[in-house]
Design an enzyme around this catalytic site. Structure first.
Site, PDB file in Angstrom:
ATOM      1  CD  GLU A   1     -27.859 -14.311  35.919  1.00 40.81           C
ATOM      2  OE1 GLU A   1     -27.681 -13.963  34.809  1.00 40.81           O
ATOM      3  OE2 GLU A   1     -28.866 -14.128  36.638  1.00 40.81           O
TER       4      GLU A   1
ATOM      5  CG  ASN B   1     -26.490 -12.651  42.986  1.00 36.60           C
ATOM      6  OD1 ASN B   1     -26.831 -13.038  43.889  1.00 36.60           O
ATOM      7  ND2 ASN B   1     -27.224 -12.019  42.086  1.00 36.60           N
TER       8      ASN B   1
ATOM      9  CG  HIS C   1     -34.772 -16.317  40.364  1.00 35.14           C
ATOM     10  ND1 HIS C   1     -35.853 -15.195  40.860  1.00 35.14           N
ATOM     11  CD2 HIS C   1     -33.811 -15.438  40.175  1.00 35.14           C
ATOM     12  CE1 HIS C   1     -35.199 -14.032  40.695  1.00 35.14           C
ATOM     13  NE2 HIS C   1     -33.722 -14.268  40.386  1.00 35.14           N
TER      14      HIS C   1
ATOM     15  CD  GLU D   1     -31.230 -11.617  41.395  1.00 36.85           C
ATOM     16  OE1 GLU D   1     -32.017 -12.295  40.558  1.00 36.85           O
ATOM     17  OE2 GLU D   1     -30.296 -11.337  41.406  1.00 36.85           O
TER      18      GLU D   1
ATOM     19  CG  ASP E   1     -38.704 -14.873  42.086  1.00 37.83           C
ATOM     20  OD1 ASP E   1     -38.096 -16.122  41.974  1.00 37.83           O
ATOM     21  OD2 ASP E   1     -39.051 -14.028  41.291  1.00 37.83           O
TER      22      ASP E   1
HETATM   23  C1  XIL Z   1     -34.610  -8.975  36.169  1.00 38.18           C
HETATM   24  C2  XIL Z   1     -35.609  -7.785  36.598  1.00 38.18           C
HETATM   25  O1  XIL Z   1     -36.394  -8.217  37.417  1.00 38.18           O
HETATM   26  C3  XIL Z   1     -36.248  -7.506  35.422  1.00 38.18           C
HETATM   27  O2  XIL Z   1     -37.278  -6.333  35.407  1.00 38.18           O
HETATM   28  C4  XIL Z   1     -35.416  -7.236  34.041  1.00 38.18           C
HETATM   29  O3  XIL Z   1     -36.214  -7.020  32.876  1.00 38.18           O
HETATM   30  C5  XIL Z   1     -34.602  -8.422  33.850  1.00 38.18           C
HETATM   31  O4  XIL Z   1     -33.901  -8.623  35.220  1.00 38.18           O
HETATM   32  N1  XIL Z   1     -31.286 -12.418  37.749  1.00 38.18           N
HETATM   33  C6  XIL Z   1     -30.753 -11.275  38.079  1.00 38.18           C
HETATM   34  C7  XIL Z   1     -31.661  -9.990  38.171  1.00 38.18           C
HETATM   35  O5  XIL Z   1     -29.542 -11.006  38.451  1.00 38.18           O
HETATM   36  O6  XIL Z   1     -31.063  -8.937  37.963  1.00 38.18           O
HETATM   37  C8  XIL Z   1     -32.924 -10.332  37.214  1.00 38.18           C
HETATM   38  O7  XIL Z   1     -33.671  -9.215  37.365  1.00 38.18           O
HETATM   39  C9  XIL Z   1     -33.724 -11.580  37.508  1.00 38.18           C
HETATM   40  C10 XIL Z   1     -32.486 -12.751  37.104  1.00 38.18           C
END
Ligand code: XIL
Length: 302
Positions: free
Chosen positions: A127, A170, A206, A235, A237
Protein backbone atom coordinates in the site's frame (compact mmCIF):
# COMPACT_ATOMS: atom_id res chain seq x y z
CA UNK A 1 -12.55 -32.02 -6.78
CA UNK A 2 -14.56 -31.43 -3.66
CA UNK A 3 -12.51 -28.79 -1.86
CA UNK A 4 -11.30 -25.34 -2.88
CA UNK A 5 -7.69 -26.39 -2.52
CA UNK A 6 -7.92 -29.56 -4.57
CA UNK A 7 -9.93 -27.81 -7.30
CA UNK A 8 -7.35 -25.03 -7.48
CA UNK A 9 -4.49 -27.54 -7.51
CA UNK A 10 -6.07 -29.23 -10.51
CA UNK A 11 -5.81 -25.86 -12.27
CA UNK A 12 -2.21 -25.34 -11.19
CA UNK A 13 -3.13 -22.70 -8.60
CA UNK A 14 -3.25 -22.40 -4.84
CA UNK A 15 -6.34 -21.41 -2.89
CA UNK A 16 -5.45 -19.67 0.34
CA UNK A 17 -6.84 -17.80 3.29
CA UNK A 18 -5.74 -15.33 5.91
CA UNK A 19 -5.16 -17.18 9.16
CA UNK A 20 -5.18 -15.80 12.70
CA UNK A 21 -3.06 -17.66 15.24
CA UNK A 22 -5.62 -17.02 17.96
CA UNK A 23 -8.27 -19.11 16.22
CA UNK A 24 -6.22 -22.21 15.50
CA UNK A 25 -7.39 -23.77 18.75
CA UNK A 26 -11.04 -23.62 17.65
CA UNK A 27 -11.70 -27.03 16.15
CA UNK A 28 -14.19 -25.96 13.48
CA UNK A 29 -11.80 -23.23 12.38
CA UNK A 30 -8.85 -25.60 12.11
CA UNK A 31 -10.92 -28.33 10.46
CA UNK A 32 -12.22 -25.97 7.78
CA UNK A 33 -8.81 -24.43 7.23
CA UNK A 34 -7.07 -27.78 6.91
CA UNK A 35 -9.69 -29.28 4.63
CA UNK A 36 -10.20 -26.44 2.16
CA UNK A 37 -7.04 -24.38 1.78
CA UNK A 38 -3.58 -24.94 0.33
CA UNK A 39 -2.02 -21.60 1.28
CA UNK A 40 -2.03 -19.44 4.41
CA UNK A 41 -1.29 -15.77 5.03
CA UNK A 42 -0.82 -14.69 8.66
CA UNK A 43 -3.51 -12.02 9.02
CA UNK A 44 -1.59 -9.78 11.45
CA UNK A 45 1.19 -11.85 12.98
CA UNK A 46 3.99 -10.89 10.55
CA UNK A 47 3.31 -7.17 10.58
CA UNK A 48 6.01 -4.89 11.96
CA UNK A 49 4.21 -4.18 15.23
CA UNK A 50 4.02 -7.93 15.85
CA UNK A 51 7.53 -8.93 14.76
CA UNK A 52 9.65 -5.96 15.94
CA UNK A 53 7.62 -4.04 18.53
CA UNK A 54 10.80 -2.47 19.88
CA UNK A 55 13.91 -1.78 17.87
CA UNK A 56 15.96 -4.94 17.40
CA UNK A 57 13.66 -7.00 19.60
CA UNK A 58 12.09 -9.60 17.34
CA UNK A 59 9.04 -11.60 18.42
CA UNK A 60 8.01 -14.41 16.11
CA UNK A 61 5.84 -16.57 18.38
CA UNK A 62 2.42 -15.88 16.87
CA UNK A 63 3.67 -15.90 13.28
CA UNK A 64 5.55 -19.12 13.94
CA UNK A 65 2.29 -20.71 15.09
CA UNK A 66 0.62 -19.91 11.79
CA UNK A 67 3.63 -20.88 9.68
CA UNK A 68 4.19 -24.17 11.50
CA UNK A 69 0.52 -25.07 11.31
CA UNK A 70 0.37 -24.30 7.59
CA UNK A 71 3.59 -26.12 6.68
CA UNK A 72 2.50 -29.08 8.80
CA UNK A 73 -0.63 -29.29 6.68
CA UNK A 74 1.35 -29.11 3.45
CA UNK A 75 0.25 -25.57 2.70
CA UNK A 76 2.45 -22.84 1.27
CA UNK A 77 2.73 -19.53 3.13
CA UNK A 78 2.46 -15.92 1.97
CA UNK A 79 4.53 -13.54 4.07
CA UNK A 80 2.59 -10.37 4.88
CA UNK A 81 4.07 -7.79 5.17
CA UNK A 82 7.53 -6.22 5.60
CA UNK A 83 7.20 -2.51 4.82
CA UNK A 84 3.83 -0.84 5.39
CA UNK A 85 2.71 2.47 6.86
CA UNK A 86 0.07 0.77 9.05
CA UNK A 87 0.49 -1.48 12.09
CA UNK A 88 3.90 0.15 12.31
CA UNK A 89 5.24 0.71 15.83
CA UNK A 90 5.68 4.35 16.71
CA UNK A 91 9.43 4.04 17.26
CA UNK A 92 9.90 3.63 13.50
CA UNK A 93 8.29 6.98 12.76
CA UNK A 94 10.56 8.67 15.26
CA UNK A 95 13.80 7.75 13.51
CA UNK A 96 15.88 10.13 11.44
CA UNK A 97 16.61 9.35 7.80
CA UNK A 98 19.83 7.37 8.16
CA UNK A 99 18.50 5.39 11.10
CA UNK A 100 15.23 4.67 9.33
CA UNK A 101 17.07 3.27 6.32
CA UNK A 102 19.10 0.99 8.57
CA UNK A 103 15.98 -0.07 10.50
CA UNK A 104 13.99 -0.84 7.34
CA UNK A 105 16.73 -2.98 5.85
CA UNK A 106 17.40 -4.68 9.19
CA UNK A 107 13.70 -5.47 9.64
CA UNK A 108 13.42 -6.99 6.17
CA UNK A 109 16.60 -8.99 6.62
CA UNK A 110 15.88 -10.33 10.09
CA UNK A 111 12.26 -11.31 9.44
CA UNK A 112 13.06 -12.92 6.10
CA UNK A 113 16.04 -14.78 7.52
CA UNK A 114 13.87 -16.18 10.31
CA UNK A 115 11.48 -17.64 7.73
CA UNK A 116 14.04 -18.41 5.05
CA UNK A 117 12.98 -21.36 2.91
CA UNK A 118 9.44 -21.38 4.35
CA UNK A 119 7.76 -18.57 2.44
CA UNK A 120 6.35 -18.91 -1.07
CA UNK A 121 5.80 -15.18 -1.62
CA UNK A 122 6.50 -12.09 0.45
CA UNK A 123 4.52 -8.87 0.33
CA UNK A 124 7.71 -6.81 0.56
CA UNK A 125 5.93 -3.46 0.32
CA UNK A 126 2.22 -2.94 0.99
CA UNK A 127 0.00 0.00 0.00
CA UNK A 128 2.63 2.57 -0.97
CA UNK A 129 0.40 4.49 -3.38
CA UNK A 130 -2.37 7.00 -2.71
CA UNK A 131 -5.96 6.50 -3.68
CA UNK A 132 -7.55 8.80 -6.22
CA UNK A 133 -6.35 10.21 -9.47
CA UNK A 134 -2.93 11.56 -8.57
CA UNK A 135 -0.94 8.35 -8.95
CA UNK A 136 1.25 9.72 -6.18
CA UNK A 137 2.93 7.90 -3.37
CA UNK A 138 1.25 7.72 0.00
CA UNK A 139 2.83 9.61 2.85
CA UNK A 140 4.61 7.33 5.31
CA UNK A 141 7.82 7.49 7.31
CA UNK A 142 9.51 5.53 4.50
CA UNK A 143 8.21 7.72 1.69
CA UNK A 144 8.64 10.99 3.53
CA UNK A 145 12.19 10.36 4.72
CA UNK A 146 13.71 7.93 2.20
CA UNK A 147 11.86 9.16 -0.90
CA UNK A 148 10.64 7.20 -3.92
CA UNK A 149 13.67 4.92 -3.81
CA UNK A 150 12.53 3.15 -0.65
CA UNK A 151 10.52 0.54 -2.56
CA UNK A 152 13.42 -0.41 -4.80
CA UNK A 153 15.74 -0.55 -1.80
CA UNK A 154 13.30 -2.79 0.09
CA UNK A 155 13.08 -5.23 -2.83
CA UNK A 156 16.85 -5.39 -3.27
CA UNK A 157 17.31 -6.07 0.43
CA UNK A 158 14.58 -8.71 0.34
CA UNK A 159 16.16 -10.55 -2.59
CA UNK A 160 19.45 -10.80 -0.73
CA UNK A 161 17.75 -12.07 2.45
CA UNK A 162 15.86 -15.01 0.87
CA UNK A 163 16.63 -15.50 -2.82
CA UNK A 164 14.09 -18.35 -3.10
CA UNK A 165 11.05 -16.34 -2.05
CA UNK A 166 8.93 -14.58 -4.64
CA UNK A 167 8.88 -10.85 -3.95
CA UNK A 168 5.54 -9.07 -4.37
CA UNK A 169 4.22 -5.53 -4.32
CA UNK A 170 0.70 -5.59 -2.82
CA UNK A 171 -2.07 -2.96 -2.86
CA UNK A 172 -5.83 -2.29 -2.93
CA UNK A 173 -7.97 -0.26 -5.35
CA UNK A 174 -5.57 -1.41 -8.02
CA UNK A 175 -7.84 -4.25 -9.14
CA UNK A 176 -9.12 -2.48 -12.25
CA UNK A 177 -7.43 -0.09 -14.65
CA UNK A 178 -7.33 3.29 -12.92
CA UNK A 179 -4.90 6.03 -11.97
CA UNK A 180 -3.63 4.14 -8.93
CA UNK A 181 -3.06 0.87 -10.78
CA UNK A 182 -1.48 2.83 -13.64
CA UNK A 183 1.05 4.21 -11.16
CA UNK A 184 1.84 0.73 -9.81
CA UNK A 185 2.07 -0.55 -13.38
CA UNK A 186 4.60 2.15 -14.27
CA UNK A 187 6.68 1.25 -11.22
CA UNK A 188 6.69 -2.47 -12.05
CA UNK A 189 7.56 -1.74 -15.66
CA UNK A 190 10.45 0.46 -14.53
CA UNK A 191 11.65 -2.21 -12.08
CA UNK A 192 11.60 -4.89 -14.78
CA UNK A 193 13.45 -2.66 -17.24
CA UNK A 194 16.19 -1.84 -14.71
CA UNK A 195 16.53 -5.29 -13.17
CA UNK A 196 15.10 -4.37 -9.78
CA UNK A 197 14.03 -7.73 -8.28
CA UNK A 198 10.24 -8.08 -8.32
CA UNK A 199 8.40 -11.33 -9.05
CA UNK A 200 4.75 -10.69 -8.37
CA UNK A 201 2.04 -8.15 -7.81
CA UNK A 202 -0.72 -8.75 -5.26
CA UNK A 203 -4.21 -7.42 -5.81
CA UNK A 204 -5.97 -7.26 -2.46
CA UNK A 205 -9.47 -7.31 -3.96
CA UNK A 206 -11.57 -6.06 -1.07
CA UNK A 207 -14.90 -5.51 -2.80
CA UNK A 208 -18.26 -4.06 -1.73
CA UNK A 209 -21.20 -2.30 -3.34
CA UNK A 210 -19.27 0.98 -3.59
CA UNK A 211 -16.25 -0.84 -5.00
CA UNK A 212 -17.46 -3.91 -6.92
CA UNK A 213 -15.39 -6.35 -8.98
CA UNK A 214 -14.23 -4.12 -11.86
CA UNK A 215 -15.32 -5.10 -15.35
CA UNK A 216 -11.71 -4.84 -16.49
CA UNK A 217 -10.34 -6.96 -13.63
CA UNK A 218 -9.04 -9.71 -15.93
CA UNK A 219 -7.57 -7.20 -18.38
CA UNK A 220 -5.79 -5.44 -15.54
CA UNK A 221 -4.33 -8.69 -14.18
CA UNK A 222 -3.23 -9.57 -17.71
CA UNK A 223 -1.45 -6.28 -18.36
CA UNK A 224 0.62 -6.75 -15.22
CA UNK A 225 1.34 -10.39 -16.13
CA UNK A 226 2.49 -9.17 -19.53
CA UNK A 227 5.23 -7.18 -17.78
CA UNK A 228 6.75 -10.50 -16.72
CA UNK A 229 5.50 -10.84 -13.14
CA UNK A 230 3.12 -13.30 -11.55
CA UNK A 231 -0.12 -11.88 -10.26
CA UNK A 232 -1.93 -13.06 -7.15
CA UNK A 233 -5.28 -12.22 -5.62
CA UNK A 234 -4.18 -11.69 -2.05
CA UNK A 235 -6.98 -10.54 0.27
CA UNK A 236 -10.24 -11.31 -1.48
CA UNK A 237 -13.49 -10.57 0.28
CA UNK A 238 -16.78 -9.39 -1.20
CA UNK A 239 -19.54 -7.81 0.86
CA UNK A 240 -23.05 -9.04 0.23
CA UNK A 241 -24.87 -12.34 0.32
CA UNK A 242 -26.67 -14.91 -1.76
CA UNK A 243 -26.56 -15.06 -5.53
CA UNK A 244 -25.05 -11.67 -6.20
CA UNK A 245 -22.13 -12.33 -3.85
CA UNK A 246 -21.72 -15.80 -5.38
CA UNK A 247 -21.65 -14.37 -8.90
CA UNK A 248 -19.02 -11.81 -7.95
CA UNK A 249 -16.82 -14.50 -6.43
CA UNK A 250 -17.18 -16.64 -9.56
CA UNK A 251 -16.14 -13.66 -11.70
CA UNK A 252 -12.98 -13.24 -9.68
CA UNK A 253 -12.09 -16.92 -10.00
CA UNK A 254 -12.74 -16.91 -13.75
CA UNK A 255 -10.58 -13.81 -14.20
CA UNK A 256 -7.66 -15.45 -12.40
CA UNK A 257 -7.98 -18.71 -14.31
CA UNK A 258 -8.01 -16.82 -17.60
CA UNK A 259 -4.60 -15.29 -16.82
CA UNK A 260 -1.92 -17.96 -16.94
CA UNK A 261 0.37 -16.01 -14.61
CA UNK A 262 -2.37 -15.62 -11.98
CA UNK A 263 -0.94 -18.23 -9.65
CA UNK A 264 -3.37 -18.23 -6.76
CA UNK A 265 -6.23 -16.70 -4.83
CA UNK A 266 -6.30 -15.90 -1.12
CA UNK A 267 -9.53 -14.98 0.68
CA UNK A 268 -9.16 -12.69 3.69
CA UNK A 269 -10.40 -15.10 6.32
CA UNK A 270 -11.91 -18.54 6.77
CA UNK A 271 -15.28 -17.53 8.17
CA UNK A 272 -17.60 -14.52 8.41
CA UNK A 273 -17.37 -14.99 12.18
CA UNK A 274 -13.90 -13.47 12.22
CA UNK A 275 -13.87 -11.21 9.17
CA UNK A 276 -12.06 -7.90 9.67
CA UNK A 277 -15.26 -6.38 8.29
CA UNK A 278 -16.96 -7.07 11.57
CA UNK A 279 -20.47 -6.15 10.50
CA UNK A 280 -20.26 -7.89 7.15
CA UNK A 281 -20.51 -11.34 5.64
CA UNK A 282 -17.85 -11.17 2.90
CA UNK A 283 -16.36 -14.67 3.05
CA UNK A 284 -17.10 -18.22 1.83
CA UNK A 285 -18.13 -19.82 5.13
CA UNK A 286 -20.78 -18.38 7.43
CA UNK A 287 -20.30 -17.89 11.16
CA UNK A 288 -21.19 -21.53 11.77
CA UNK A 289 -18.69 -22.73 9.16
CA UNK A 290 -21.45 -23.68 6.73
CA UNK A 291 -20.63 -23.33 3.04
CA UNK A 292 -22.34 -20.30 1.52
CA UNK A 293 -23.60 -19.95 -2.07
CA UNK A 294 -20.35 -18.08 -2.70
CA UNK A 295 -18.43 -21.21 -1.74
CA UNK A 296 -20.34 -23.33 -4.26
CA UNK A 297 -19.83 -20.68 -6.93
CA UNK A 298 -16.08 -20.63 -6.36
CA UNK A 299 -15.84 -24.39 -6.39
CA UNK A 300 -17.75 -24.68 -9.66
CA UNK A 301 -15.77 -21.86 -11.27
CA UNK A 302 -12.45 -23.49 -10.39
C1 XIL B 1 -6.35 -6.18 8.46
C2 XIL B 1 -6.66 -7.34 9.40
O1 XIL B 1 -7.56 -8.20 8.75
C3 XIL B 1 -7.25 -6.83 10.68
O2 XIL B 1 -7.39 -7.87 11.64
C4 XIL B 1 -6.38 -5.71 11.28
O3 XIL B 1 -7.03 -5.16 12.39
C5 XIL B 1 -6.09 -4.63 10.26
O4 XIL B 1 -5.53 -5.22 9.10
N1 XIL B 1 -4.99 -4.52 3.84
C6 XIL B 1 -4.00 -5.37 4.29
C7 XIL B 1 -4.26 -6.26 5.46
O5 XIL B 1 -2.95 -5.46 3.66
O6 XIL B 1 -3.11 -6.46 6.24
C8 XIL B 1 -5.36 -5.70 6.32
O7 XIL B 1 -5.64 -6.68 7.34
C9 XIL B 1 -6.58 -5.39 5.51
C10 XIL B 1 -6.27 -4.34 4.47
Amino acid sequence: ADTLGSAATAKGRYFGTAVAAGHLGESAYATTLNREFTSATPENEMKWDATEPNRNTFTFGAADQVVNHALGQGMTVRGHTLVWHSQLPSWVGGLGTADLRTAMNNHITRVMQHYKGKIHSWDVVNEAFQDGGSGARRSSPFQDKLGNGFIEEAFRTARAADPAAKLCYNDYNTDGVNAKSNAVYAMVKDFKSRGVPIDCVGFQSHFNSASPVPSDYQANLQRFADLGVDVQITELDIEGSGTSQANSYANVVRACLAVSRCTGITVWGVTDKYSWRSSGTPLLFDSNYNKKPAYDAVLSAL
